[in-house]
Design an enzyme around this catalytic site. Sequence first.
Site, PDB file in Angstrom:
ATOM      1  N   ARG A  71     -69.816 -12.803 -83.224  1.00  0.00           N
ATOM      2  CA  ARG A  71     -69.842 -13.979 -82.340  1.00  0.00           C
ATOM      3  C   ARG A  71     -70.140 -15.249 -83.147  1.00  0.00           C
ATOM      4  O   ARG A  71     -69.567 -16.299 -82.886  1.00  0.00           O
ATOM      5  CB  ARG A  71     -70.889 -13.788 -81.236  1.00  0.00           C
ATOM      6  CG  ARG A  71     -70.450 -12.747 -80.212  1.00  0.00           C
ATOM      7  CD  ARG A  71     -71.601 -12.281 -79.360  1.00  0.00           C
ATOM      8  NE  ARG A  71     -72.119 -13.303 -78.479  1.00  0.00           N
ATOM      9  CZ  ARG A  71     -73.305 -13.222 -77.869  1.00  0.00           C
ATOM     10  NH1 ARG A  71     -74.086 -12.161 -78.058  1.00  0.00           N
ATOM     11  NH2 ARG A  71     -73.708 -14.176 -77.067  1.00  0.00           N
TER      12      ARG A  71
ATOM     13  N   ARG B   6     -78.442  -7.666 -73.236  1.00  0.00           N
ATOM     14  CA  ARG B   6     -77.022  -7.878 -72.966  1.00  0.00           C
ATOM     15  C   ARG B   6     -76.178  -6.982 -73.857  1.00  0.00           C
ATOM     16  O   ARG B   6     -76.537  -6.734 -75.005  1.00  0.00           O
ATOM     17  CB  ARG B   6     -76.672  -9.343 -73.245  1.00  0.00           C
ATOM     18  CG  ARG B   6     -76.526 -10.139 -71.975  1.00  0.00           C
ATOM     19  CD  ARG B   6     -76.405 -11.597 -72.197  1.00  0.00           C
ATOM     20  NE  ARG B   6     -75.329 -11.998 -73.103  1.00  0.00           N
ATOM     21  CZ  ARG B   6     -74.986 -13.253 -73.303  1.00  0.00           C
ATOM     22  NH1 ARG B   6     -75.614 -14.214 -72.669  1.00  0.00           N
ATOM     23  NH2 ARG B   6     -74.028 -13.564 -74.140  1.00  0.00           N
TER      24      ARG B   6
ATOM     25  N   ARG C 265     -65.022 -24.115 -75.568  1.00  0.00           N
ATOM     26  CA  ARG C 265     -65.417 -23.355 -76.745  1.00  0.00           C
ATOM     27  C   ARG C 265     -64.286 -23.326 -77.781  1.00  0.00           C
ATOM     28  O   ARG C 265     -64.424 -22.716 -78.834  1.00  0.00           O
ATOM     29  CB  ARG C 265     -65.732 -21.924 -76.297  1.00  0.00           C
ATOM     30  CG  ARG C 265     -66.828 -21.267 -77.067  1.00  0.00           C
ATOM     31  CD  ARG C 265     -67.105 -19.933 -76.437  1.00  0.00           C
ATOM     32  NE  ARG C 265     -68.038 -20.066 -75.358  1.00  0.00           N
ATOM     33  CZ  ARG C 265     -69.142 -19.349 -75.236  1.00  0.00           C
ATOM     34  NH1 ARG C 265     -69.440 -18.439 -76.116  1.00  0.00           N
ATOM     35  NH2 ARG C 265     -69.937 -19.511 -74.215  1.00  0.00           N
TER      36      ARG C 265
ATOM     37  N   LYS D 152     -78.577 -22.557 -75.137  1.00  0.00           N
ATOM     38  CA  LYS D 152     -77.828 -23.351 -74.143  1.00  0.00           C
ATOM     39  C   LYS D 152     -78.259 -22.995 -72.718  1.00  0.00           C
ATOM     40  O   LYS D 152     -78.528 -23.867 -71.907  1.00  0.00           O
ATOM     41  CB  LYS D 152     -76.308 -23.107 -74.294  1.00  0.00           C
ATOM     42  CG  LYS D 152     -75.758 -23.452 -75.671  1.00  0.00           C
ATOM     43  CD  LYS D 152     -74.254 -23.259 -75.753  1.00  0.00           C
ATOM     44  CE  LYS D 152     -73.793 -21.812 -75.612  1.00  0.00           C
ATOM     45  NZ  LYS D 152     -74.295 -20.908 -76.663  1.00  0.00           N
TER      46      LYS D 152
ATOM     47  N   ARG E 223     -83.609 -10.793 -76.758  1.00  0.00           N
ATOM     48  CA  ARG E 223     -83.300 -11.398 -75.450  1.00  0.00           C
ATOM     49  C   ARG E 223     -83.215 -10.327 -74.364  1.00  0.00           C
ATOM     50  O   ARG E 223     -82.696  -9.231 -74.567  1.00  0.00           O
ATOM     51  CB  ARG E 223     -81.967 -12.136 -75.515  1.00  0.00           C
ATOM     52  CG  ARG E 223     -81.508 -12.555 -74.127  1.00  0.00           C
ATOM     53  CD  ARG E 223     -80.408 -13.558 -74.124  1.00  0.00           C
ATOM     54  NE  ARG E 223     -79.277 -13.232 -74.947  1.00  0.00           N
ATOM     55  CZ  ARG E 223     -78.283 -14.070 -75.179  1.00  0.00           C
ATOM     56  NH1 ARG E 223     -78.319 -15.278 -74.666  1.00  0.00           N
ATOM     57  NH2 ARG E 223     -77.280 -13.708 -75.932  1.00  0.00           N
TER      58      ARG E 223
HETATM   59  P1  AP5 Z   1     -80.145 -18.517 -74.501  1.00  0.00           P
HETATM   60  O1  AP5 Z   1     -80.687 -19.726 -73.807  1.00  0.00           O
HETATM   61  O2  AP5 Z   1     -79.705 -17.374 -73.674  1.00  0.00           O
HETATM   62  O3  AP5 Z   1     -78.980 -18.951 -75.526  1.00  0.00           O
HETATM   63  P2  AP5 Z   1     -77.462 -19.273 -75.298  1.00  0.00           P
HETATM   64  O4  AP5 Z   1     -77.090 -20.349 -76.246  1.00  0.00           O
HETATM   65  O5  AP5 Z   1     -77.196 -19.530 -73.835  1.00  0.00           O
HETATM   66  O6  AP5 Z   1     -76.850 -17.908 -75.798  1.00  0.00           O
HETATM   67  P3  AP5 Z   1     -75.653 -17.043 -75.276  1.00  0.00           P
HETATM   68  O7  AP5 Z   1     -75.685 -15.791 -76.073  1.00  0.00           O
HETATM   69  O8  AP5 Z   1     -75.711 -16.921 -73.781  1.00  0.00           O
HETATM   70  O9  AP5 Z   1     -74.472 -17.897 -75.690  1.00  0.00           O
HETATM   71  P4  AP5 Z   1     -73.048 -17.450 -75.835  1.00  0.00           P
HETATM   72  O10 AP5 Z   1     -72.442 -18.785 -75.856  1.00  0.00           O
HETATM   73  O11 AP5 Z   1     -72.680 -16.564 -76.925  1.00  0.00           O
HETATM   74  O12 AP5 Z   1     -72.825 -16.516 -74.538  1.00  0.00           O
HETATM   75  P5  AP5 Z   1     -72.122 -16.788 -73.163  1.00  0.00           P
HETATM   76  O13 AP5 Z   1     -72.898 -16.067 -72.141  1.00  0.00           O
HETATM   77  O14 AP5 Z   1     -71.851 -18.225 -72.955  1.00  0.00           O
HETATM   78  O15 AP5 Z   1     -81.236 -18.056 -75.558  1.00  0.00           O
HETATM   79  C1  AP5 Z   1     -81.052 -16.911 -76.361  1.00  0.00           C
HETATM   80  C2  AP5 Z   1     -82.408 -16.216 -76.579  1.00  0.00           C
HETATM   81  O16 AP5 Z   1     -83.224 -17.080 -77.364  1.00  0.00           O
HETATM   82  C3  AP5 Z   1     -83.176 -15.967 -75.274  1.00  0.00           C
HETATM   83  O17 AP5 Z   1     -83.915 -14.780 -75.414  1.00  0.00           O
HETATM   84  C4  AP5 Z   1     -84.122 -17.162 -75.157  1.00  0.00           C
HETATM   85  O18 AP5 Z   1     -85.297 -16.847 -74.442  1.00  0.00           O
HETATM   86  C5  AP5 Z   1     -84.405 -17.454 -76.642  1.00  0.00           C
HETATM   87  N1  AP5 Z   1     -84.623 -18.879 -76.899  1.00  0.00           N
HETATM   88  C6  AP5 Z   1     -84.013 -19.937 -76.308  1.00  0.00           C
HETATM   89  N2  AP5 Z   1     -84.463 -21.107 -76.826  1.00  0.00           N
HETATM   90  C7  AP5 Z   1     -85.379 -20.761 -77.792  1.00  0.00           C
HETATM   91  C8  AP5 Z   1     -86.179 -21.525 -78.696  1.00  0.00           C
HETATM   92  N3  AP5 Z   1     -86.159 -22.858 -78.720  1.00  0.00           N
HETATM   93  N4  AP5 Z   1     -86.999 -20.859 -79.540  1.00  0.00           N
HETATM   94  C9  AP5 Z   1     -87.049 -19.485 -79.526  1.00  0.00           C
HETATM   95  N5  AP5 Z   1     -86.313 -18.708 -78.691  1.00  0.00           N
HETATM   96  C10 AP5 Z   1     -85.472 -19.348 -77.835  1.00  0.00           C
HETATM   97  O19 AP5 Z   1     -70.725 -16.060 -73.400  1.00  0.00           O
HETATM   98  C11 AP5 Z   1     -70.634 -14.658 -73.520  1.00  0.00           C
HETATM   99  C12 AP5 Z   1     -69.203 -14.263 -73.823  1.00  0.00           C
HETATM  100  O20 AP5 Z   1     -68.345 -14.695 -72.747  1.00  0.00           O
HETATM  101  C13 AP5 Z   1     -68.582 -14.893 -75.085  1.00  0.00           C
HETATM  102  O21 AP5 Z   1     -68.904 -14.162 -76.239  1.00  0.00           O
HETATM  103  C14 AP5 Z   1     -67.098 -14.802 -74.735  1.00  0.00           C
HETATM  104  O22 AP5 Z   1     -66.589 -13.497 -74.887  1.00  0.00           O
HETATM  105  C15 AP5 Z   1     -67.079 -15.134 -73.249  1.00  0.00           C
HETATM  106  N6  AP5 Z   1     -66.957 -16.578 -72.986  1.00  0.00           N
HETATM  107  C16 AP5 Z   1     -67.889 -17.388 -72.379  1.00  0.00           C
HETATM  108  N7  AP5 Z   1     -67.431 -18.651 -72.329  1.00  0.00           N
HETATM  109  C17 AP5 Z   1     -66.210 -18.655 -72.901  1.00  0.00           C
HETATM  110  C18 AP5 Z   1     -65.257 -19.676 -73.173  1.00  0.00           C
HETATM  111  N8  AP5 Z   1     -65.485 -20.958 -72.829  1.00  0.00           N
HETATM  112  N9  AP5 Z   1     -64.110 -19.312 -73.801  1.00  0.00           N
HETATM  113  C19 AP5 Z   1     -63.851 -18.016 -74.140  1.00  0.00           C
HETATM  114  N10 AP5 Z   1     -64.720 -17.006 -73.924  1.00  0.00           N
HETATM  115  C20 AP5 Z   1     -65.893 -17.321 -73.315  1.00  0.00           C
END
Ligand code: AP5
Length: 207
Positions: A164, A153, A88, A13, A123
């Site tokens: 997760r 991270r 989410r 994402k 990552r």
């Molecule tokens: P990346 O692009 O970083 O993936 P992502 O989907 O953004 O992953 P996240 O781990 O950031 O998502 P998340 O939703 O768990 O975390 P968030 O920060 O939102 O890519 C991942 C890796 O893969 C990278 O190394 C990238 O280079 C690689 N990659 C990308 N595309 C690729 C491809 N096509 N092929 C190969 N490799 C690829 O949330 C963190 C925490 O915050 C949550 O766990 C929760 O505690 C809290 N939180 C955030 N939002 C909320 C909410 N709305 N409600 C409640 N809690 C929340």
Amino acid sequence: MNLILLGAPGAGKGTQAELLAKRLDIPTISTGNCLREAVAAGTPLGLQAKTAMETGKLVPDDVVNGIVKERLAQDDCRKGFILDGFPRTIPQAEYLEKMGVRIDYVIDLEVPDDVIEPRMTGRRVCEKCGAPYHISRYKETTCAKCGGKLAPRADDKPETVRDRLRIYHEQTEPLKDYYGKAGTLRAIDGNREVPEISRQIIEAVEA
Ligand code: AP5
């Protein structure tokens, strides 16, 4: 254009949000990045979110709803925005609706669970601007955009990633049905090369 990026942790994402934001010239709102900034700054919000985030749990709905409401009220969101990682849960989606926020498309990045784990453990994220990299494609130790230091991270440990993913299937996946019924959901195969996924998303939103 108002967009939501939906998908499992590690589905890509953040990576796609950045490319899309450039292409459409609209801001990205990542609740994960907002929360990590609050944790790093040690604000009351950050202290509230820290344990949930480090253990892979969701931060309470009212906390993230408040962040998004405040951010969407800023001027740069008038021309459109990309919500990365929000909503989410169903109550978060209902909150957006109650606020009267129109959503044009919900991009669902589909990636099998067994592909996710190596993506997360490899990552590295910029400590300054949050840009994500993967060790298989980027060998430097500093960010190409701002020069910040890259680090894993705290929630990318294999056992936390499994939690997760479980929470994603239980609490976030029902949103596919929610937005499917609304007619805004566009499923994209996220298990491809980054530029190819980006091309498919652009095709879906500019069709
Ligand atoms: P990346 O692009 O970083 O993936 P992502 O989907 O953004 O992953 P996240 O781990 O950031 O998502 P998340 O939703 O768990 O975390 P968030 O920060 O939102 O890519 C991942 C890796 O893969 C990278 O190394 C990238 O280079 C690689 N990659 C990308 N595309 C690729 C491809 N096509 N092929 C190969 N490799 C690829 O949330 C963190 C925490 O915050 C949550 O766990 C929760 O505690 C809290 N939180 C955030 N939002 C909320 C909410 N709305 N409600 C409640 N809690 C929340």
